[in-house]
Write a protein that holds these residues in place. Structure first.
Motif, mmCIF file in Angstrom:
data_model
loop_
_atom_site.group_PDB
_atom_site.id
_atom_site.type_symbol
_atom_site.label_atom_id
_atom_site.label_comp_id
_atom_site.label_asym_id
_atom_site.label_seq_id
_atom_site.Cartn_x
_atom_site.Cartn_y
_atom_site.Cartn_z
ATOM 1 N N LYS A 127 0.827 -1.209 0.000
ATOM 2 C CA LYS A 127 0.000 0.000 0.000
ATOM 3 C C LYS A 127 0.861 1.259 0.000
ATOM 4 O O LYS A 127 0.519 2.247 -0.659
ATOM 5 C CB LYS A 127 -0.918 0.003 1.229
ATOM 6 C CG LYS A 127 -2.101 -0.948 1.112
ATOM 7 C CD LYS A 127 -3.031 -0.805 2.299
ATOM 8 C CE LYS A 127 -4.267 -1.683 2.142
ATOM 9 N NZ LYS A 127 -5.189 -1.542 3.301
ATOM 10 N N GLU A 128 1.968 1.221 0.724
ATOM 11 C CA GLU A 128 2.863 2.373 0.767
ATOM 12 C C GLU A 128 3.396 2.713 -0.617
ATOM 13 O O GLU A 128 3.345 3.866 -1.051
ATOM 14 C CB GLU A 128 4.026 2.081 1.724
ATOM 15 C CG GLU A 128 5.219 3.017 1.614
ATOM 16 C CD GLU A 128 4.887 4.449 1.989
ATOM 17 O OE1 GLU A 128 5.540 5.367 1.439
ATOM 18 O OE2 GLU A 128 3.972 4.665 2.822
ATOM 19 N N PHE A 129 3.868 1.702 -1.335
ATOM 20 C CA PHE A 129 4.466 1.975 -2.644
ATOM 21 C C PHE A 129 3.404 2.158 -3.722
ATOM 22 O O PHE A 129 3.584 2.986 -4.631
ATOM 23 C CB PHE A 129 5.442 0.861 -3.011
ATOM 24 C CG PHE A 129 6.760 0.993 -2.313
ATOM 25 C CD1 PHE A 129 7.779 1.751 -2.870
ATOM 26 C CD2 PHE A 129 6.977 0.399 -1.087
ATOM 27 C CE1 PHE A 129 9.001 1.905 -2.214
ATOM 28 C CE2 PHE A 129 8.186 0.533 -0.421
ATOM 29 C CZ PHE A 129 9.203 1.303 -0.991
ATOM 30 N N ALA A 130 2.319 1.419 -3.649
ATOM 31 C CA ALA A 130 1.247 1.610 -4.633
ATOM 32 C C ALA A 130 0.635 2.998 -4.496
ATOM 33 O O ALA A 130 0.216 3.605 -5.485
ATOM 34 C CB ALA A 130 0.182 0.538 -4.459
ATOM 35 N N GLY A 131 0.604 3.522 -3.266
ATOM 36 C CA GLY A 131 0.033 4.839 -3.030
ATOM 37 C C GLY A 131 0.878 5.977 -3.570
ATOM 38 O O GLY A 131 0.408 7.123 -3.636
ATOM 39 N N ARG A 132 2.102 5.701 -3.941
ATOM 40 C CA ARG A 132 2.977 6.744 -4.472
ATOM 41 C C ARG A 132 2.716 7.041 -5.949
ATOM 42 O O ARG A 132 3.215 8.024 -6.480
ATOM 43 C CB ARG A 132 4.442 6.329 -4.308
ATOM 44 C CG ARG A 132 4.877 6.158 -2.862
ATOM 45 C CD ARG A 132 6.352 5.772 -2.798
ATOM 46 N NE ARG A 132 6.792 5.553 -1.421
ATOM 47 C CZ ARG A 132 8.048 5.270 -1.079
ATOM 48 N NH1 ARG A 132 8.975 5.192 -2.040
ATOM 49 N NH2 ARG A 132 8.369 5.079 0.186
ATOM 50 N N TYR A 133 1.946 6.180 -6.613
ATOM 51 C CA TYR A 133 1.785 6.311 -8.062
ATOM 52 C C TYR A 133 0.314 6.302 -8.445
ATOM 53 O O TYR A 133 -0.463 5.471 -7.974
ATOM 54 C CB TYR A 133 2.491 5.155 -8.788
ATOM 55 C CG TYR A 133 3.946 4.995 -8.409
ATOM 56 C CD1 TYR A 133 4.924 5.772 -9.007
ATOM 57 C CD2 TYR A 133 4.324 4.064 -7.443
ATOM 58 C CE1 TYR A 133 6.255 5.633 -8.653
ATOM 59 C CE2 TYR A 133 5.656 3.915 -7.080
ATOM 60 C CZ TYR A 133 6.609 4.704 -7.689
ATOM 61 O OH TYR A 133 7.927 4.569 -7.331
ATOM 62 N N ASP A 134 -0.068 7.242 -9.298
ATOM 63 C CA ASP A 134 -1.411 7.243 -9.887
ATOM 64 C C ASP A 134 -1.413 6.484 -11.209
ATOM 65 O O ASP A 134 -2.404 5.868 -11.588
ATOM 66 C CB ASP A 134 -1.891 8.681 -10.137
ATOM 67 C CG ASP A 134 -2.004 9.464 -8.830
ATOM 68 O OD1 ASP A 134 -2.509 8.901 -7.850
ATOM 69 O OD2 ASP A 134 -1.567 10.629 -8.806
ATOM 70 N N GLU A 135 -0.311 6.564 -11.919
ATOM 71 C CA GLU A 135 -0.165 5.899 -13.210
ATOM 72 C C GLU A 135 1.227 5.281 -13.281
ATOM 73 O O GLU A 135 2.157 5.755 -12.621
ATOM 74 C CB GLU A 135 -0.349 6.893 -14.362
ATOM 75 C CG GLU A 135 -1.690 7.605 -14.349
ATOM 76 C CD GLU A 135 -1.793 8.650 -15.452
ATOM 77 O OE1 GLU A 135 -0.756 8.931 -16.089
ATOM 78 O OE2 GLU A 135 -2.898 9.173 -15.682
#
Length: 318
Positions: A127-135
């Motif tokens: 979640k931490e790393f996925a939350g850093r990117y919108d695309e």
């Protein structure tokens, strides 16, 4: 103006960030990266298992096979049908992984597999790393491995994903590149669009036409037709020679007959050595971007062999 600057990263660099974050958050010690020590470790394991010394060529092949197996995510059962160069490969690879674990070290492929394992199993980290990117945008997608695609898939679940690549230009399959992901893109992402950029701005139509005819022999690809706005009289001649020595001689003849600059393209560094040797013998001036031929002829092994040849040819020349 974008609210936040885009992040640029290689996949290896991104995976190292994942490992460092995981180690800090959970108080773990991140494995140290093997810096050129893989060879010594593999030599010892190989000699212990096979009872013979591992040559430099075999070491390179062994390391390539290990990297290939991991990047293609080949399981132990699948490995039985996979052609490798080293005897007792599975045992060597298993002991290699155990020894790295014992020493708390990792190689570059481990960096990817460890990061994927963490992203799949540790939800707070994902979640931490996925939350850093919108695309997520991936360049040179044709040279991306199956393992790397899986990392991006876990990271980009539910996000907009954009791949840029050309399966016709994949030249790193021996390192684990997985162009199948590109021409399976529409199946994996049924709502996605495939945009083809078929205009070639570099070459005249005579060359793109020949290239089209040649690449169509590969059936595992998107149907594409390169077009060029450039029209120039360029004669494209195909010469078939069934012997490497004849090919090099023919190249030398063609180069010698030209008054201007001639470019010779080759697939890998070692294949240029015979051509460069002929150029030196014919005293034709040339330049080469790679230095492999210099290191080859400058090797102490090659120098010793050449010295024996020279002595056999003229025993009085000491």
């Amino acid at each position: 103006r974008v609210p936040e600057p885009p992040r640029f990263s290689t996949i290896h660099s991104f995976c190292l960030q994942v490992l460092n974050y995981y180690a800090r958050r959970y108080g773990r010690q991140r494995p140290k990266l093997l810096a050129g020590q893989e060879g010594a470790l593999l030599r010892g394991i190989y000699q212990e298992i096979n009872g013979e010394y591992l040559t430099d060529d075999m070491l390179e092949s062994l390391q390539n096979d290990i990297g290939l197996v991991k990047n293609r995510m080949i399981t132990k059962n699948e490995l039985r049908d996979y052609e490798v160069t080293a005897q007792n490969f599975s045992e060597i690879m298993e002991q290699y992984d155990e020894e790295k674990k014992r020493r708390n070290v990792m190689d570059y492929e481990d960096m990817l597999t460890f990061a994927l394992d963490i992203l799949q199993k540790v939800e707070p980290v994902r979640k931490e790393f996925a939350g850093r990117y919108d695309e997520i945008y991936l360049d040179e997608a044709q040279d991306t491995s199956k393992l790397q695609f899986e990392i991006l898939r876990v990271l980009g679940k539910g996000k907009r994903t954009f791949f840029v690549g050309d399966e016709d230009q994949c030249i790193y399959s021996f390192r684990g590149a997985y162009p199948e992901e590109l021409y399976g893109f529409s199946v994996r992402y049924p709502d996605a669009q495939v945009l083809k950029m078929e205009e070639n701005f570099r070459c005249p139509s005579e060359i793109t036409g020949k290239a089209n005819d040649f690449i169509k022999m590969n059936r595992s690809r998107y149907a594409k037709e390169m077009v060029s706005g450039k029209a120039r009289e360029v004669a494209v001649e195909v010469i078939s020679l069934d012997d490497y020595s004849r090919q090099y001689r023919r190249l030398l003849e063609l180069a010698a007959a030209e008054t201007g600059t001639v470019a010779v393209l080759y697939r890998y560094n070692e294949s240029a050595i015979p051509m460069l040797s002929l150029l030196e013998q014919g005293q034709l001036p040339y330049s080469c971007r790679e230095r492999s031929h210099r290191s080859f002829f400058g090797s102490f092994v090659v120098r010793d062999v050449l010295a024996y040849f020279q002595l056999a040819d003229d025993p009085e020349n000491l």
